[in-house]
Write a protein that holds these residues in place. Structure first.
Motif, PDB file in Angstrom:
ATOM      1  N   VAL A   1       0.866  -1.226   0.022  1.00 14.60           N
ATOM      2  CA  VAL A   1       0.007  -0.023  -0.056  1.00 14.60           C
ATOM      3  C   VAL A   1       0.667   1.252   0.254  1.00 14.60           C
ATOM      4  O   VAL A   1       0.553   2.127  -0.650  1.00 14.60           O
ATOM      5  N   LEU A   2       1.974   1.083   0.918  1.00 13.81           N
ATOM      6  CA  LEU A   2       2.833   2.215   0.863  1.00 13.81           C
ATOM      7  C   LEU A   2       3.534   2.753  -0.319  1.00 13.81           C
ATOM      8  O   LEU A   2       3.723   3.898  -1.054  1.00 13.81           O
ATOM      9  N   GLU A   3       3.902   1.598  -1.203  1.00  6.73           N
ATOM     10  CA  GLU A   3       4.607   1.636  -2.328  1.00  6.73           C
ATOM     11  C   GLU A   3       3.640   2.268  -3.448  1.00  6.73           C
ATOM     12  O   GLU A   3       3.946   2.995  -4.069  1.00  6.73           O
ATOM     13  N   GLU A   4       2.370   1.724  -3.518  1.00  7.75           N
ATOM     14  CA  GLU A   4       1.392   2.095  -4.324  1.00  7.75           C
ATOM     15  C   GLU A   4       1.061   3.666  -4.249  1.00  7.75           C
ATOM     16  O   GLU A   4       0.938   4.432  -4.985  1.00  7.75           O
ATOM     17  N   ARG A   5       1.227   3.982  -3.027  1.00  9.89           N
ATOM     18  CA  ARG A   5       0.865   5.357  -2.603  1.00  9.89           C
ATOM     19  C   ARG A   5       1.844   6.303  -3.029  1.00  9.89           C
ATOM     20  O   ARG A   5       1.853   7.338  -3.687  1.00  9.89           O
ATOM     21  N   ASP A   6       3.332   5.761  -3.075  1.00  3.37           N
ATOM     22  CA  ASP A   6       4.452   6.550  -3.274  1.00  3.37           C
ATOM     23  C   ASP A   6       4.025   6.716  -4.953  1.00  3.37           C
ATOM     24  O   ASP A   6       4.678   7.632  -5.429  1.00  3.37           O
ATOM     25  N   GLU A   7       3.882   5.547  -5.641  1.00  3.74           N
ATOM     26  CA  GLU A   7       3.715   5.594  -6.916  1.00  3.74           C
ATOM     27  C   GLU A   7       2.797   6.631  -7.491  1.00  3.74           C
ATOM     28  O   GLU A   7       2.857   7.203  -8.263  1.00  3.74           O
ATOM     29  N   MET A   8       1.448   6.704  -6.835  1.00  4.81           N
ATOM     30  CA  MET A   8       0.307   7.521  -7.145  1.00  4.81           C
ATOM     31  C   MET A   8       0.956   8.894  -6.830  1.00  4.81           C
ATOM     32  O   MET A   8       0.764   9.585  -7.741  1.00  4.81           O
ATOM     33  N   ILE A   9       1.717   9.122  -5.881  1.00  4.89           N
ATOM     34  CA  ILE A   9       2.260  10.543  -5.584  1.00  4.89           C
ATOM     35  C   ILE A   9       3.259  10.868  -6.578  1.00  4.89           C
ATOM     36  O   ILE A   9       3.307  12.033  -7.013  1.00  4.89           O
ATOM     37  N   ARG A  10       4.094  10.017  -6.968  1.00  2.80           N
ATOM     38  CA  ARG A  10       5.040  10.440  -8.050  1.00  2.80           C
ATOM     39  C   ARG A  10       4.277  10.485  -9.524  1.00  2.80           C
ATOM     40  O   ARG A  10       4.412  11.577 -10.193  1.00  2.80           O
ATOM     41  N   ARG A  11       3.270   9.954  -9.762  1.00  3.56           N
ATOM     42  CA  ARG A  11       2.300  10.042 -11.019  1.00  3.56           C
ATOM     43  C   ARG A  11       1.680  11.573 -10.835  1.00  3.56           C
ATOM     44  O   ARG A  11       1.700  12.240 -11.872  1.00  3.56           O
ATOM     45  N   THR A  12       1.152  11.572  -9.611  1.00  2.00           N
ATOM     46  CA  THR A  12       0.287  13.365  -9.724  1.00  2.00           C
ATOM     47  C   THR A  12       1.448  14.127  -9.797  1.00  2.00           C
ATOM     48  O   THR A  12       1.213  15.197 -10.323  1.00  2.00           O
ATOM     49  N   SER A  13       2.609  13.976  -8.968  1.00  2.00           N
ATOM     50  CA  SER A  13       3.514  15.131  -9.396  1.00  2.00           C
ATOM     51  C   SER A  13       4.192  15.194 -10.814  1.00  2.00           C
ATOM     52  O   SER A  13       4.035  16.450 -11.229  1.00  2.00           O
ATOM     53  N   ASP A  14       4.267  14.055 -11.448  1.00  2.00           N
ATOM     54  CA  ASP A  14       4.524  14.278 -12.834  1.00  2.00           C
ATOM     55  C   ASP A  14       3.339  15.071 -13.904  1.00  2.00           C
ATOM     56  O   ASP A  14       3.533  15.756 -14.420  1.00  2.00           O
TER      57      ASP A  14
END
Length: 162
Positions: A40-53
């Protein structure tokens, strides 16, 4: 009583049982609880990275759109200025044409009025000359005390009286 029973600092069998339960519980938590939380934490980090991009891409698109908007706005202002200047020039041209037409009409009216006044002046001169002759005869008759019908036109007889 034994030394181990008297001294609470020396470990007995319960300590080792509790330690074994703790280690088993730790392994179970590490095996079954930590991986889903980690996922869940990794998915959240990925979602944050995509949102930032996505935010960076949106900001870049916004900048491009803003630049295009400003260029289109400048072009529209230039076109509006050119249209306004053309309309002003056309207005000035029409005003000059109207002034020339008005001047021509005024000149024509002035010439017409001058000719009419000259004709009226000539008519007034001829009428005044006729009236002056009649008045002069009447005045001469009164001064001389004779009948005005007896006084004849001296211009036709003598030619000396003007």
């Amino acid at each position: 009583m034994t030394l181990a029973a008297e001294n609470f600092l020396l470990p007995n069998g319960t300590f080792f049982v509790v330690l074994l339960i703790f280690v088993i519980l730790l392994l179970v938590i590490r095996k079954f609880v930590v991986p889903p939380i980690q996922q869940v934490l990794e998915e959240r980090d990925e979602m944050i990275r995509r949102t930032s991009d996505d935010n960076r891409a949106a900001a870049a698109e916004f900048e491009d759109a803003d630049v295009q908007f400003r260029e289109l706005l400048k072009e529209a202002r230039r076109e509006a200025t050119a249209t306004r200047d053309a309309a002003r020039a056309q207005g000035r041209e029409q005003l000059n044409e109207m002034k020339q037409r008005a001047t021509a009409e005024a000149d024509a009216a002035l010439q017409s009025t001058s000719a009419e006044l000259a004709a009226q002046g000539e008519q007034a001169v001829s009428t005044a000359a006729a009236d002056v002759d009649a008045l002069a005869r009447t005045l001469a008759a009164r001064v001389l005390g004779v009948d005005s019908a007896s006084i004849t036109d001296t211009r036709s007889t003598s030619g000396a009286v003007n």
